[in-house]
Design a protein around this motif. Structure first.
Motif, mmCIF file in Angstrom:
data_model
loop_
_atom_site.group_PDB
_atom_site.id
_atom_site.type_symbol
_atom_site.label_atom_id
_atom_site.label_comp_id
_atom_site.label_asym_id
_atom_site.label_seq_id
_atom_site.Cartn_x
_atom_site.Cartn_y
_atom_site.Cartn_z
ATOM 1 N N GLN A 112 0.779 -1.231 0.000
ATOM 2 C CA GLN A 112 0.000 0.000 0.000
ATOM 3 C C GLN A 112 0.815 1.287 0.000
ATOM 4 O OE1 GLN A 112 -2.407 -0.532 3.518
ATOM 5 N NE2 GLN A 112 -0.860 0.394 4.835
ATOM 6 N N ILE A 144 5.665 -0.933 1.921
ATOM 7 C CA ILE A 144 4.917 -1.323 3.129
ATOM 8 C C ILE A 144 3.715 -2.148 2.673
ATOM 9 C CG2 ILE A 144 3.583 -0.574 5.115
ATOM 10 C CD1 ILE A 144 5.261 1.883 5.305
ATOM 11 N N GLY A 176 -1.117 -1.766 8.090
ATOM 12 C CA GLY A 176 -1.388 -0.592 8.905
ATOM 13 C C GLY A 176 -0.280 -0.117 9.799
ATOM 14 N N TYR A 177 0.927 -0.612 9.631
ATOM 15 C CA TYR A 177 2.001 -0.056 10.428
ATOM 16 C C TYR A 177 3.303 -0.131 9.639
ATOM 17 C CZ TYR A 177 2.332 -5.047 11.711
ATOM 18 O OH TYR A 177 2.386 -6.409 11.689
ATOM 19 N N ASN A 178 4.372 0.345 10.245
ATOM 20 C CA ASN A 178 5.621 0.556 9.517
ATOM 21 C C ASN A 178 6.491 -0.684 9.403
ATOM 22 O OD1 ASN A 178 5.489 3.370 8.786
ATOM 23 N ND2 ASN A 178 5.598 3.800 10.965
ATOM 24 N N LYS A 179 5.896 -1.756 8.895
ATOM 25 C CA LYS A 179 6.695 -2.955 8.638
ATOM 26 C C LYS A 179 7.270 -2.793 7.243
ATOM 27 C CE LYS A 179 6.379 -7.994 8.625
ATOM 28 N NZ LYS A 179 5.440 -9.134 8.859
ATOM 29 N N LEU A 180 8.407 -2.119 7.175
ATOM 30 C CA LEU A 180 9.014 -1.806 5.898
ATOM 31 C C LEU A 180 9.715 -3.028 5.325
ATOM 32 C CD1 LEU A 180 8.477 1.033 7.047
ATOM 33 C CD2 LEU A 180 10.673 1.734 6.105
#
Lengths: 115, 111
Positions: free
Chosen positions: B31, B91, B95-99
């Motif tokens: 996303q 990503i 919904g979070y910064n799991k790059l």
């Protein structure tokens, strides 16, 4: 406004010892992420924590590695019984809630060398 | 197959040259997309976000093609200070910064 603080910058351990890496997030940031970069490779996600909670540890090796982010104090990445393959740069990043990439800030990293 | 793939380079270019980097990603549900810059294994720093409509920041232009799962970065009028490793970052949904980082493309700009 200090950035993400990691210490130590360099850590040397002999095989079998324990390594503790510390990360203090930016002021106002409640989310902490740990990434590992092996030599000649890209950064790999390890774990995502909020205060007192591990949200996603899908990138953590199953054994010897653990992470915490207590209510008070820095986040700690702990590696027990280190092996040579653990030698890498470990980066911590922090962000406020509900952000995607643009508000993620990295610390300078801890370079772990296992002899 | 790697989640994010980049040509490792190195790209050796003279000052003033235009250089383009490409990146492909495997998860069609991803996303958010970014280019980061990393100097000599220091911490990565955000260079720019990447949007389907394309975005430009000075000499840097980034483009996203969702249909082809392809991201690009164009650097015009290269400077010596542009020498670094450029990391393509995705990503996935969640919904979070799991790059998810690519391994990086090395750029060396010479006089």
């Amino acid at each position: 406004n200090a950035g993400v603080m990691q210490n130590p910058r360099h850590l040397v351990r002999r095989r079998g010892q324990e390594a503790r890496l510390r990360c203090s997030p930016m002021k106002g940031h409640s989310h902490v992420y740990w990434y590992r970069q092996l030599p000649e490779e890209g950064l790999k996600f390890m774990v995502y924590l909020q205060k007192e909670n591990i949200i996603d540890e899908s990138g953590m090796p199953k054994e010897r590695f653990s992470a915490e982010f207590p209510k008070e104090g820095p986040s700690i990445l702990r590696i027990q019984q280190v092996v040579r393959g653990d030698s890498a740069a470990y980066f911590c990043a922090s962000s406020p809630p509900d952000s995607y990439g643009e508000k993620l800030f990295f610390g300078s990293g801890t370079q772990l060398s296992v002899l | 197959r790697k989640e994010v793939e980049q040509d490792p380079g190195p790209f050796n270019v003279p000052e003033g040259a235009t250089v383009a980097f490409n990146c492909t990603y495997s998860n069609s549900a991803s996303q958010s997309f970014f280019w980061y810059r990393q100097d000599c294994r220091k911490e990565p720093k955000l260079l720019m976000s990447v949007y389907s409509s394309g975005n430009e920041d000075g000499r840097f232009t980034a483009q996203l093609n969702r249909a082809s799962q392809y991201i690009s970065l164009l650097i015009r009028d290269s400077k010596l200070s542009d020498s670094a490793t450029y990391l393509c970052v995705v990503i996935p949904s969640g919904g979070y910064n799991k790059l998810i980082f690519g391994a990086g493309t090395r750029l060396a700009v010479h006089p």
